[in-house]
Scaffold this motif. Structure first.
Motif, PDB file in Angstrom:
ATOM      1  N   MET A   1       0.782  -1.219   0.059  1.00 47.88           N
ATOM      2  CA  MET A   1       0.004   0.187   0.020  1.00 47.88           C
ATOM      3  C   MET A   1       0.822   1.049   0.034  1.00 47.88           C
ATOM      4  N   TYR A   2       0.617   2.028  -0.935  1.00 45.62           N
ATOM      5  CA  TYR A   2       1.419   3.260  -1.094  1.00 45.62           C
ATOM      6  C   TYR A   2       0.260   4.478  -0.739  1.00 45.62           C
ATOM      7  N   ASN A   3       0.434   5.117   0.082  1.00 38.58           N
ATOM      8  CA  ASN A   3      -0.291   6.464   0.398  1.00 38.58           C
ATOM      9  C   ASN A   3      -2.072   5.900   0.583  1.00 38.58           C
ATOM     10  N   PHE A   4      -2.321   4.834   1.060  1.00 38.18           N
ATOM     11  CA  PHE A   4      -3.719   4.144   1.206  1.00 38.18           C
ATOM     12  C   PHE A   4      -4.020   3.637  -0.205  1.00 38.18           C
ATOM     13  N   THR A   5      -3.370   3.587  -1.145  1.00 39.95           N
ATOM     14  CA  THR A   5      -3.706   2.723  -2.738  1.00 39.95           C
ATOM     15  C   THR A   5      -2.702   2.156  -3.279  1.00 39.95           C
ATOM     16  N   VAL A   6      -2.797   2.068  -4.705  1.00 41.73           N
ATOM     17  CA  VAL A   6      -1.899   1.228  -5.329  1.00 41.73           C
ATOM     18  C   VAL A   6      -0.584   1.977  -5.700  1.00 41.73           C
ATOM     19  N   PRO A   7       0.656   1.386  -5.869  1.00 39.77           N
ATOM     20  CA  PRO A   7       1.818   2.089  -6.335  1.00 39.77           C
ATOM     21  C   PRO A   7       1.313   2.455  -7.671  1.00 39.77           C
TER      22      PRO A   7
END
Length: 109
Positions: A1-7
Protein backbone atom coordinates in the motif's frame (compact mmCIF):
# COMPACT_ATOMS: atom_id res chain seq x y z
CA UNK A 1 0.00 0.00 0.00
CA UNK A 2 1.35 3.40 -1.02
CA UNK A 3 -0.52 6.36 0.47
CA UNK A 4 -3.68 4.25 0.98
CA UNK A 5 -3.83 2.91 -2.59
CA UNK A 6 -1.84 1.18 -5.36
CA UNK A 7 1.73 2.07 -6.31
CA UNK A 8 1.99 4.10 -9.53
CA UNK A 9 3.63 1.22 -11.39
CA UNK A 10 0.68 -1.06 -10.63
CA UNK A 11 -1.75 1.68 -11.68
CA UNK A 12 0.15 2.04 -14.97
CA UNK A 13 -0.07 -1.75 -15.53
CA UNK A 14 -3.82 -1.67 -14.86
CA UNK A 15 -4.20 1.19 -17.34
CA UNK A 16 -2.42 -0.93 -19.98
CA UNK A 17 -4.55 -4.01 -19.23
CA UNK A 18 -8.00 -2.38 -18.98
CA UNK A 19 -8.70 -2.01 -22.69
CA UNK A 20 -12.18 -1.67 -24.18
CA UNK A 21 -12.82 -4.49 -26.60
CA UNK A 22 -10.05 -6.67 -25.14
CA UNK A 23 -10.54 -7.02 -21.39
CA UNK A 24 -13.97 -5.38 -21.10
CA UNK A 25 -16.67 -4.24 -23.47
CA UNK A 26 -19.47 -1.72 -23.44
CA UNK A 27 -22.94 -3.17 -23.92
CA UNK A 28 -26.47 -1.79 -23.90
CA UNK A 29 -26.66 -2.95 -20.27
CA UNK A 30 -23.38 -1.27 -19.34
CA UNK A 31 -19.76 -2.42 -19.20
CA UNK A 32 -19.07 -6.17 -19.16
CA UNK A 33 -15.78 -7.76 -18.16
CA UNK A 34 -14.29 -10.17 -20.66
CA UNK A 35 -11.93 -11.93 -18.25
CA UNK A 36 -12.75 -14.76 -15.87
CA UNK A 37 -11.04 -16.85 -13.25
CA UNK A 38 -9.72 -16.02 -9.84
CA UNK A 39 -7.28 -13.39 -8.59
CA UNK A 40 -5.05 -13.74 -5.56
CA UNK A 41 -3.98 -10.41 -4.13
CA UNK A 42 -1.06 -10.30 -1.71
CA UNK A 43 -1.11 -6.91 -0.01
CA UNK A 44 1.15 -5.36 2.59
CA UNK A 45 0.88 -2.17 4.59
CA UNK A 46 2.73 -0.44 7.37
CA UNK A 47 -0.50 0.10 9.30
CA UNK A 48 -3.63 -1.96 9.81
CA UNK A 49 -6.36 -1.04 7.35
CA UNK A 50 -8.52 -4.16 6.95
CA UNK A 51 -10.39 -3.37 10.16
CA UNK A 52 -10.51 -0.81 12.92
CA UNK A 53 -10.48 2.97 12.86
CA UNK A 54 -8.42 3.29 9.66
CA UNK A 55 -10.39 0.79 7.55
CA UNK A 56 -12.03 3.66 5.64
CA UNK A 57 -8.57 4.59 4.34
CA UNK A 58 -8.07 1.24 2.57
CA UNK A 59 -8.36 2.30 -1.05
CA UNK A 60 -5.96 -0.48 -2.07
CA UNK A 61 -8.07 -3.62 -1.72
CA UNK A 62 -11.32 -1.85 -2.60
CA UNK A 63 -9.81 -0.41 -5.80
CA UNK A 64 -8.27 -3.73 -6.84
CA UNK A 65 -11.50 -5.61 -6.16
CA UNK A 66 -13.40 -3.01 -8.20
CA UNK A 67 -11.05 -3.06 -11.19
CA UNK A 68 -10.73 -6.86 -11.28
CA UNK A 69 -14.53 -7.14 -10.98
CA UNK A 70 -14.93 -4.60 -13.80
CA UNK A 71 -12.68 -6.79 -15.94
CA UNK A 72 -14.79 -9.86 -15.10
CA UNK A 73 -12.70 -11.47 -12.36
CA UNK A 74 -15.06 -11.68 -9.42
CA UNK A 75 -13.43 -14.47 -7.42
CA UNK A 76 -10.79 -12.63 -5.42
CA UNK A 77 -8.85 -13.89 -2.44
CA UNK A 78 -6.82 -11.41 -0.41
CA UNK A 79 -3.76 -12.23 1.67
CA UNK A 80 -2.63 -9.40 3.91
CA UNK A 81 0.56 -8.61 5.79
CA UNK A 82 -0.47 -5.62 7.88
CA UNK A 83 1.14 -3.49 10.53
CA UNK A 84 4.65 -4.22 9.34
CA UNK A 85 5.81 -0.75 10.41
CA UNK A 86 4.79 -1.42 14.03
CA UNK A 87 8.10 -3.06 14.82
CA UNK A 88 10.03 -6.24 14.18
CA UNK A 89 7.73 -8.49 16.19
CA UNK A 90 4.56 -7.36 14.38
CA UNK A 91 6.39 -7.46 11.05
CA UNK A 92 7.45 -11.08 11.60
CA UNK A 93 3.98 -12.07 12.81
CA UNK A 94 2.29 -10.43 9.81
CA UNK A 95 4.66 -12.06 7.33
CA UNK A 96 4.29 -15.48 9.01
CA UNK A 97 0.48 -15.19 8.93
CA UNK A 98 0.53 -14.24 5.24
CA UNK A 99 2.92 -17.09 4.43
CA UNK A 100 0.63 -19.56 6.22
CA UNK A 101 -2.35 -18.36 4.21
CA UNK A 102 -0.39 -18.63 0.95
CA UNK A 103 0.68 -22.17 1.84
CA UNK A 104 -2.94 -23.10 2.61
CA UNK A 105 -4.07 -21.68 -0.74
CA UNK A 106 -1.33 -23.63 -2.56
CA UNK A 107 -2.20 -26.85 -0.72
CA UNK A 108 -5.86 -26.51 -1.66
CA UNK A 109 -5.08 -25.96 -5.35
Amino acid sequence: MYNFTVPSTLKAWIDHVAIAGQTFSYTAEGPRGLLSGKAYLVLSSGGIYSQGPFAANDHLSTYLEAIFGFLGIEKIEIVRAEGIAYGAEQDQAAMASAAEKIEAIAAAA
